[in-house]
Scaffold this active site. Sequence first.
Site, PDB file in Angstrom:
ATOM      1  N   ASP A 182      26.907 -33.807 101.293  1.00 53.32           N
ATOM      2  CA  ASP A 182      27.265 -35.133 101.773  1.00 53.32           C
ATOM      3  C   ASP A 182      26.037 -36.026 101.719  1.00 53.32           C
ATOM      4  O   ASP A 182      24.896 -35.551 101.797  1.00 53.32           O
ATOM      5  CB  ASP A 182      27.816 -35.079 103.204  1.00 53.32           C
TER       6      ASP A 182
ATOM      7  N   ARG B 115      27.041 -51.592 112.734  1.00 57.03           N
ATOM      8  CA  ARG B 115      26.255 -50.375 112.480  1.00 57.03           C
ATOM      9  C   ARG B 115      24.777 -50.673 112.251  1.00 57.03           C
ATOM     10  O   ARG B 115      23.915 -49.939 112.728  1.00 57.03           O
ATOM     11  CB  ARG B 115      26.841 -49.633 111.281  1.00 57.03           C
TER      12      ARG B 115
END
Length: 288
Positions: A162, A54
């Site tokens: 979030d 990532r």
Amino acid sequence: MAAAPQSTSTTVGNSHVNREFPMTDSDFDRLRKRAYSLTGINLTDAKKELVYSRIARRVRALGMLSFSEYCSFLENEQDSSEIGEFVNSITTNLTSFFRENHHFEFLKNEGVNELLKYPGRKQKLRVWSAGCSSGEEPYSIAITLSELTQCAKIDWRVLATDLDTNMVAHGKAGRYRDDQLKALTDSQLKKFFCKDGEEHFIAKPILKDKILFNPLNLLNPWPMHGPIDIIFCRNVVIYFDKDTQRKLFSRYAQLLRPGGYLFIGHSESLHQVSDQFESLGKTMYRRL
């Protein structure tokens, strides 16, 4: 512009892995400490390859040559926007409509009725989806409440937050592929969504208007003061150590009304974490 890096060979356990950028154990440790300080997420050694894959995208996007260079850039906070990119990169988002459906069935068959029996609750209901990912959870909550006759004449709202700003934007848009909506009945799909192209549906205003999406780091101060009636925090604390979990659930208890509900993920538990909740089984808890 920096020259493209040559592939490097790195030993991981007993395997030999070719990598585009070098990432040493020291680099991983620096990233792990930065992730913990920013988000409370505890990146174990088992996450090393996931972190590499990532963060390599960010190293590549910034034209850097190594993880060490990226770590120094991140630590110096030269670009606050990169902090957000880093946080978004290490966040895992796995969700679906009506995931762990027993929580929604409980609300539909028992939970909401019990809440509305409490004095002062007959006109208002507040729900928080903490860790809403791409929005499937808060939309599932809103569908459940919309279908309850006892909610038809009360003021109810869902707050959806979030850490990942990309996920918050996705949820706010309310646009999903038809295969993502397979858990909905035909009548639910027709009532709450409309076609948006060949393979997508978008949530109708009768659903979207009930949900407020906002980015929020759970470790930071919370803008809402409560009280909240129901909190969904599912598959979030598995990334936190026990001390961070204790602090978080203590804050949840302060925000929840006595008798309010807390739902956590199937692999999570409040055992030795909090004594402020009564277990109802199946990862459902009631605020004492």
